[in-house]
Design a protein around this motif. Structure first.
Motif, PDB file in Angstrom:
ATOM      1  N   VAL A 518      -8.105 -28.870  19.988  1.00  0.00           N
ATOM      2  CA  VAL A 518      -8.594 -28.273  18.747  1.00  0.00           C
ATOM      3  C   VAL A 518      -8.456 -29.272  17.601  1.00  0.00           C
ATOM      4  CG1 VAL A 518      -6.382 -27.399  18.141  1.00  0.00           C
ATOM      5  CG2 VAL A 518      -8.293 -26.382  17.018  1.00  0.00           C
ATOM      6  N   ILE A 519      -9.277 -29.307  16.642  1.00  0.00           N
ATOM      7  CA  ILE A 519      -9.248 -29.953  15.666  1.00  0.00           C
ATOM      8  C   ILE A 519      -9.393 -28.648  14.147  1.00  0.00           C
ATOM      9  CG2 ILE A 519      -9.946 -32.328  16.238  1.00  0.00           C
ATOM     10  CD1 ILE A 519     -12.638 -31.595  14.697  1.00  0.00           C
ATOM     11  N   THR A 520      -8.597 -29.055  13.286  1.00  0.00           N
ATOM     12  CA  THR A 520      -8.710 -28.182  12.080  1.00  0.00           C
ATOM     13  C   THR A 520      -9.705 -28.543  10.814  1.00  0.00           C
ATOM     14  OG1 THR A 520      -6.681 -29.409  10.965  1.00  0.00           O
ATOM     15  CG2 THR A 520      -6.313 -27.436  12.260  1.00  0.00           C
ATOM     16  N   LYS A 521      -9.901 -27.890  10.337  1.00  0.00           N
ATOM     17  CA  LYS A 521     -11.121 -28.278   9.040  1.00  0.00           C
ATOM     18  C   LYS A 521     -10.533 -29.517   8.089  1.00  0.00           C
ATOM     19  CE  LYS A 521     -12.799 -26.452   4.625  1.00  0.00           C
ATOM     20  NZ  LYS A 521     -12.733 -25.298   3.574  1.00  0.00           N
ATOM     21  N   GLY A 522     -11.491 -30.196   8.006  1.00  0.00           N
ATOM     22  CA  GLY A 522     -10.994 -31.755   7.154  1.00  0.00           C
ATOM     23  C   GLY A 522     -10.559 -32.789   8.259  1.00  0.00           C
ATOM     24  N   ALA A 523     -10.298 -32.512   9.465  1.00  0.00           N
ATOM     25  CA  ALA A 523      -9.699 -33.522  10.185  1.00  0.00           C
ATOM     26  C   ALA A 523     -10.581 -34.594  10.376  1.00  0.00           C
ATOM     27  CB  ALA A 523      -9.523 -32.714  11.704  1.00  0.00           C
TER      28      ALA A 523
END
Length: 524
Positions: A518-523
């Protein structure tokens, strides 16, 4: 979505002594009430005590099954619900023979003789025991248009299609993102219009080592600054295949590989996007050139032969290469080719007859189960390529404009230059194939034992077939077709209810570990 005791909405009508009796849901509609021009699948019906009116979306991509026999008529989005309620499950040999040879039910056929789907823009009326069904896909006329104007038109009309959706739905949206063109176009146009998906999600089956699809999707998500969930864990193969077979109403031989996405939407809920029809509307496949030449000669049976031979190569082992037809419905090749050829010939006056056939048969009748079944836990599924204006424009493009298979690439690169350097999936290196560990293999064996035990003596006898390497068909198609045949064998109300019950239990026991990366928003 409200359900009956048969696992899905259903209305059953009968005429007795001149009086109509109704059981089940008098009114039903799929999803929320939205403007007609918003691209999505739709079906619904209303019984007012005297007359029934049922309908589907303009393209007929929502499978609404209609049972007609004698004085009885019933409707449901589930074929198995109709059988569970008492529909005659006599099989349709020709429809099945086509399915065994190209993996698709064509026209409005189903595995069952007395059950059909509504056609594109289909409307059913029933009053006093008399039914009338209207509809059908209009044959477009070819535009006189340049390649540059086609790119411009597609860009503008897709932008309009997305604007309609985003104006109609202000709540969060999940975007299944692959390494291909269709979902990429959706994401980039969302960003262009100032909206972000709740998350993008990509499935694959290679554990922590992401495949080309997931790597391409990850590169886009990072560049766009949006959240991205990857579903890569090993799955219970037979359980997924059976759940998928039942969910797709015995009308598909694929999609089991997408069950991680179904389970993800069960957990997330909300609305979603799907890129259905983006491929066939914008970039013809590798068979298109040969089939276009055959259509020019009026050799539609030749196209039919090409379709059956191509499908056979895809699903067969190299030693066999003859497909499932000779195994499951032998001796029907000529009848299938005649029927297929006559169906394709209906589109002889279209700019690309093969494109029209594929759009309204494979895409409408099998790929439709991605938004209609795989993503069914979503509150609604938006399908921007089915926007009526966009679809009409693309279907009327002359083959000379789409021939090089790069039209959609040019649209995306021109509209979103900031992302043009990111390759599609084929531009990323393929990782070493990963196999499930000992625990996964043990679960797979346990699934075979448990599932076959619930499906009767024939299935128990086939236990070894589910575990061994199949000699003639590749494992995925072999499992799908074996399950399909087992579900149909001896199908009656009791067996249909058992299949629905088994599927419910398997859904309750589904894997809860889904997100492998997973990557989060803005990564970055």
């Amino acid at each position: 979505m409200a359900k009956t005791d048969y696992g899905a909405p259903l209305l059953w009508l009968e005429m007795k002594d001149g009086i109509a009796t109704a059981t089940g849901q008098w009114s039903w509609r799929s999803g929320p009430d939205l403007p007609q021009e918003v691209g999505r699948l739709f079906a619904g019906w209303h019984w007012d005590g005297t007359a029934l009116r049922a309908e589907v979306d303009v393209h007929g991509f929502h499978s609404l099954f209609v049972y007609q026999k004698g004085s009885t008529l019933a409707v449901s989005p589930s074929l198995l619900a109709l059988v569970a309620a008492g529909a005659d499950a006599a099989q349709d040999p020709r429809a099945l023979a086509v399915f065994h040879r190209i993996g698709v039910f064509i026209n409005d056929d189903t595995p069952l003789r007395h059950v059909r789907t509504l056609p594109p823009n289909g409307q059913l009326t029933w009053r006093a025991g008399r039914a009338e069904i209207t509809g059908g896909a209009p044959i477009p006329k070819a535009q006189d248009i340049t390649r540059a104007a086609a790119v411009e038109g597609m860009t503008a009309l897709f932008r309009q299609a997305m604007a309609r959706i985003l104006a109609a739905w202000e709540a969060p949206l999940t975007l299944p993102l692959s390494g291909g063109r269709d979902s990429r176009h959706i994401l980039l146009e969302m960003l262009h219009q100032g909206r972000e998906p709740r998350a993008c999600v990509t499935f694959h089956h290679n554990g922590k080592a992401m495949n080309g699809e997931a790597l391409a999707a990850r590169a886009l998500a990072l560049r766009g600054g949006v959240a991205h969930d990857v579903l890569g864990y090993a799955r219970p193969r037979l359980a997924d295949a059976l759940r998928c077979t039942v969910m797709t109403s015995l009308c598909a031989d694929e999609h089991a590989q997408m069950m991680p996405l179904h389970d993800y939407m069960l957990e997330q809920g909300g609305a979603a996007f799907d890129g259905i029809a983006g491929d066939i509307l914008t970039n013809p496949d590798n068979d298109a050139e040969a089939f276009f030449r055959l259509a020019e000669k009026g050799d539609f049976t030749g196209i039919a032969r090409g379709l059956t031979e191509g499908h056979a190569r895809v699903i067969s082992t190299p030693e066999w290469e003859r497909g499932a037809g000779p195994i499951l419905s032998p001796g029907m090749d000529d009848e299938v080719h005649d029927y297929l050829g006559a169906t394709i010939a209906k589109y002889a006056d279209a700019p690309d007859p093969y494109q029209m056939f594929w759009m309204y048969h494979r895409t409408r009748r099998e790929i439709n189960f991605v938004p209609g079944a795989i993503l069914s836990p979503a509150e609604t599924v938006f399908c921007p390529y089915l926007d009526p204006d966009f679809a009409a424009f693309c279907l009327s493009l002359p083959y000379s404009v789409t021939r090089d298979q790069l039209l959609h690439d040019d649209v995306i690169a021109g509209a979103y230059p900031r992302f043009a350097d990111i390759p599609f999936a084929s531009g990323f290196p393929a990782p070493t194939a990963s196999r499930g560990g000992a625990r996964h293999k043990l679960r797979s064996v346990a699934d075979v034992l448990r599932i076959t035990a619930t499906m009767g003596p024939r299935a128990m006898a086939d236990r070894r077939a589910f575990l061994r390497v199949p000699p003639r068909l590749r494992r995925g198609p072999d499992t799908a077709l074996r399950l399909h045949t087992l579900c149909l064998d001896g199908l009656d109300a009791a067996r249909a209810r058992r299949l629905i019950s088994i599927t419910d239990r398997l859904t309750d026991a589904r894997p809860r570990r889904l997100i492998s990366d997973v990557i989060t928003k803005g990564a970055t």
